[in-house]
Design an enzyme around this catalytic site. Sequence first.
Site, short mmCIF file in Angstrom:
data_model
loop_
_atom_site.label_atom_id
_atom_site.label_comp_id
_atom_site.label_asym_id
_atom_site.label_seq_id
_atom_site.Cartn_x
_atom_site.Cartn_y
_atom_site.Cartn_z
NE ARG A 5 -0.61 -0.26 4.95
CZ ARG A 5 -0.87 0.37 6.10
NH1 ARG A 5 -1.77 1.31 6.14
NH2 ARG A 5 -0.25 0.03 7.20
CD GLU A 53 -17.29 2.28 2.27
OE1 GLU A 53 -18.53 2.24 2.35
OE2 GLU A 53 -16.55 2.49 3.26
CG PHE A 78 -15.04 -1.44 3.50
CD1 PHE A 78 -15.91 -2.23 4.26
CD2 PHE A 78 -14.02 -0.78 4.16
CE1 PHE A 78 -15.75 -2.35 5.63
CE2 PHE A 78 -13.86 -0.89 5.54
CZ PHE A 78 -14.72 -1.67 6.28
CG HIS A 104 -5.92 -2.48 5.38
ND1 HIS A 104 -5.26 -1.46 4.72
CD2 HIS A 104 -5.74 -2.25 6.69
CE1 HIS A 104 -4.68 -0.67 5.61
NE2 HIS A 104 -4.94 -1.12 6.81
#
Lengths: 330, 263
Positions: A5, A53, A78, A104
């Site tokens: 990330r 989202e 998500f 994640h």
Amino acid sequence: MKATREAYGETLVELGREHPEIVVLDADLSSSTMTSKFAKEFPERFFNFGIAEANMMGAAAGLARSGKVPFASTFAVFASGRAYDQVRQSIAYPGFNVKIAASHGGLTVGPDGASHQALEDVALMRVIPGMTVIVPADAEETRQVVRWAAAHDGPVYIRLGRSPVPDVFPQGAKIQPGKASVVKDAKGRGFGEMRPEGERDGLDADVAILANGIMVSKCLEAWEILTAEGIKSVVVDVAFVKPLDEKTLIELAERCGAFVTAEEHSVIGGLGGAVTEFLSENRPCPVVRVGVRDRFGQSGTPEELLVEYGLTPGHVAEAARKAVRLKWAV
Amino acid sequence: MCREVRKNVLIMIGTAGSGHPGGSLSCVEIISTLYFGVMRVKPEDPNWPDRDRFVLSKGHAAPTLYAVLAEKGFFSKDLLPTLRKFGSPLQGHPDAKKTPGVEVSTGSLGQGLSMAVGMALAGKLDRKTYRVWALLGDGECQEGQVWEAAMAASHYKLDNLAAFIDFNGLQIDGRVEEIMNPSPLADKWRAFGWRVLEVDGHDVEALLEAASYASESLGAPTAIIARTVKGKGVSFMEGQREWHGKAPKGEELSRALQEVAKS
């Protein structure tokens, strides 16, 4: 050691300087997904949608329809779950040029527990027509696939991790996005010590180990275990779960005749699923899948969780032994 | 114009043998007014970068959008009877890939306004003067994503965006206020930071006025709540929820067409 990330966040900033059409969207997780770096440098091209989202994915579709190249980021759980219908209907169905960079992914989220550990995201994204699905192994590969995604026309899902991972690829390595990368051949040569073209004998092995994400470096450790036992293996990074590098899979099937797949994901529908589906229709041979066996995650340190869910070098080695046994049993 | 669109909508759905006449007929004036009285578009260049954009969030009213686009010259009217047929560019719900003039793909309710938000943001970013118009159903306002988008539109001060709400009062299972009451709808939009106008959705003059109000660019998006009649123009369909998703057959179709022709 660097988390994928982080490499994503840095690459976005570089891309932002080069490409004014790149915009970045986040849903209140910019300091975790690392899009905050882009936000700081290009505030006018960064849009925070708050904890919403579904709307973020829809807005990304609208931005893409208007000629922008949106990177939309949130946690993998998500991006793939909460906003599934929006990714499917608003983005992928019309083939809009949206890049979903989801951080994640997997168990190594750690203490946050099952609610935040995406173990199904690759499967969910892979089943959507036209979606490219990429799970890079380290910082260098992340940089290169993010750049590739920015240049590619069409929806892309990139899965990133929270925890730092060892470097698999040397800086500046000539990775060919879309192509599986042999990161260790049977003769012990790594990606940086590429064989001259045509000299492929290093691929003759007892078993081919295919992996992506954090599991690539675990598989390199498994290679050592297997080599010590006299089992010849090849470790191949398959960052592109879709489209699969079918040519390399066929070659490995011919040279090795047995496979292990290893991923920080459910054994259903991800890399293991994709490889098994392809091989069973084209070049049947044993495939033993290392991954999460139809369970939810839980709180713990990444190390504890990888042991509990069977994602250690030892588990990969055990799977390799089984694959070799199955090959001779056929 | 609206008579012609109504006629074509009925023929299309009748020929297809399936579709959504009720909610298609309720928004004929809204979509026709936008394309013929408000929006700058180039049918010969559907992706003209400076065009005004229309997003049909209530995708099941696709026949009305197709009829208006054909009327406007985006594609031949000969295609209209192919609605919902295998191989036709006129899919049951709008498909941006297949149909010239269709901006985005909709059908799963609640998503269009978010896409319109994205387009309006891009317009602001590029300092373009185009406007984005969305059309939502009243039942559709039950979807949570609509309110996520409403929040974002006012947060980003998207005064180049306006949403029509086709307030026909009916949804598949019954009256909207009985199934899941969205009232007070105008107050809700206001509370989300939108300018709000309520108009008669079948009055073209009123719709034109509303569109001009929405085009004032005063730092906030505009919601135009258009009171409409589901199935408008066909007496036996008007206000009847069973005509939400049923095609008129034989005799029904001829009666419907006669009524529309006389209107």
